[in-house]
Motif scaffolding. Structure first.
Motif, short mmCIF file in Angstrom:
data_model
loop_
_atom_site.label_atom_id
_atom_site.label_comp_id
_atom_site.label_asym_id
_atom_site.label_seq_id
_atom_site.Cartn_x
_atom_site.Cartn_y
_atom_site.Cartn_z
N ILE A 144 0.86 -1.20 0.00
CA ILE A 144 0.00 0.00 0.00
C ILE A 144 0.89 1.24 0.00
N ASN A 145 0.75 2.05 -1.03
CA ASN A 145 1.54 3.27 -1.15
C ASN A 145 0.82 4.39 -0.41
N PRO B 28 -4.54 2.66 5.44
CA PRO B 28 -5.51 1.55 5.43
C PRO B 28 -4.92 0.35 6.14
N ARG B 29 -5.70 -0.30 6.98
CA ARG B 29 -5.19 -1.42 7.75
C ARG B 29 -6.11 -2.65 7.65
N ILE C 47 -3.16 0.62 -3.81
CA ILE C 47 -3.05 -0.76 -3.31
C ILE C 47 -2.65 -1.69 -4.45
N THR C 48 -1.62 -2.46 -4.22
CA THR C 48 -1.17 -3.46 -5.20
C THR C 48 -1.20 -4.82 -4.52
N ILE D 143 4.45 1.68 1.73
CA ILE D 143 5.50 2.51 1.14
C ILE D 143 5.20 3.97 1.46
N SER D 144 6.22 4.67 1.93
CA SER D 144 6.08 6.11 2.14
C SER D 144 7.46 6.76 2.00
N SER D 145 7.49 7.90 1.37
CA SER D 145 8.74 8.64 1.24
C SER D 145 8.99 9.53 2.45
N ARG D 146 8.00 9.55 3.37
CA ARG D 146 8.12 10.42 4.55
C ARG D 146 8.67 9.65 5.75
#
Length: 265
Positions: A17-18, A74-75, A201-202, A238-241
């Motif tokens: 999940i991005n 999302p969980r 979501i992938t 995934i998060s860039s933060r």
């Protein structure tokens, strides 16, 4: 679902999940409820009483304006593998009502075996399991629109996200009827994945290099919730933060994110 150690350990279905893409719209939650016959109450304002297999949490970085930043997370069920299939919830169930499927890597829930002891709820560190305090009540006529592929759960049992396992069974039946034994990536997708308008979501087989999730899980920005517990979940984020990744586990101030997640399975 019976463990078969001789099985090629082929599939390990999981999700990436991005969080940089998620807008918190809730389409995934609505799709999940419709697909899996998840009951709802007339008044859903008390979230402690509501049933939702997939929930979205709103996180913030705790800083005042103008440095405020938010993130929607999302969980679903994290589908923990633990060590060799010993998920926290599976290990404590006295009725074998929940089990780890070695063929797909999905943690099942068999409602007719569950007698509501709720040990699994206590063992789950992600709080994704829900106890049915009431039999479901549907608005007049709505029972005609329920999915025939998912059983409606009765009062007194625990339920949870199944990665839409019935879709896997249907896709496999179709493939077998056509003389195939393998499923293409698009043949088995969860309802939340298909409903997400942001493509956040992938879903796919984490062991299959041809599936998108195989590459995404190895993204240097990828992390899993509560990594250091050793639950080995199959839902990646995934998060860039940096602050979002730190929120995924109990990092101390001097610890760097990624150190725990380096051992992706």
């Amino acid at each position: 679902m019976k463990q078969d150690h001789e099985h090629k350990q082929n599939k390990k279905y999981g999700m990436v999940i991005n969080l940089d893409k998620c807008t918190g719209c809730g389409a995934c939650m609505a799709a999940c409820m419709a697909e899996n016959n998840v009951p709802f109450r007339k008044d859903e304002t008390d979230k402690l009483l509501s049933t939702a297999w997939l929930r979205i949490y709103k996180l913030n970085n705790g800083k005042p304006y103008p440095e405020t930043d938010i993130c929607y997370l999302p969980r679903p069920c994290q589908q923990c593998e633990g060590h060799a299939g010993h998920s926290p919830c599976v290990s404590v169930c006295p009725a074998t009502a929940t089990d780890y499927d070695m063929e797909t890597g999905i943690v099942s829930q068999i409602y007719t075996r569950c007698f509501g002891c709720r040990y699994c709820m206590a063992a789950c560190p992600y709080h994704v399991r829900l106890f049915n305090w009431w039999d479901p009540v549907w608005p007049d006529g709505m029972e005609k629109y329920l999915s025939p592929n998912v059983s409606v759960r009765m009062r007194g049992v625990v339920e949870k996200c199944s990665f839409c396992f019935h879709r896997y069974q249907l896709a496999k039946d179709k493939a077998y009827a056509e003389g195939r034994r393998e499923l293409a990536e698009e043949e088995y997708q969860t309802a939340c994945t298909q409903a997400c308008p942001a493509d956040a979501i992938t879903f796919g087989d984490l062991n299959n290099p041809k599936h998108k999730v195989y590459e995404l899980k190895n993204d240097p920005r990828a992390f899993r919730l509560l990594e250091r517990l050793g639950t080995n979940p199959k839902v990646y984020y995934i998060s860039s933060r940096e602050w979002v990744r730190r929120a995924g586990d109990n990092y101390l101030e001097h610890e760097k994110t990624g150190a725990v997640a380096s051992g992706h399975h």
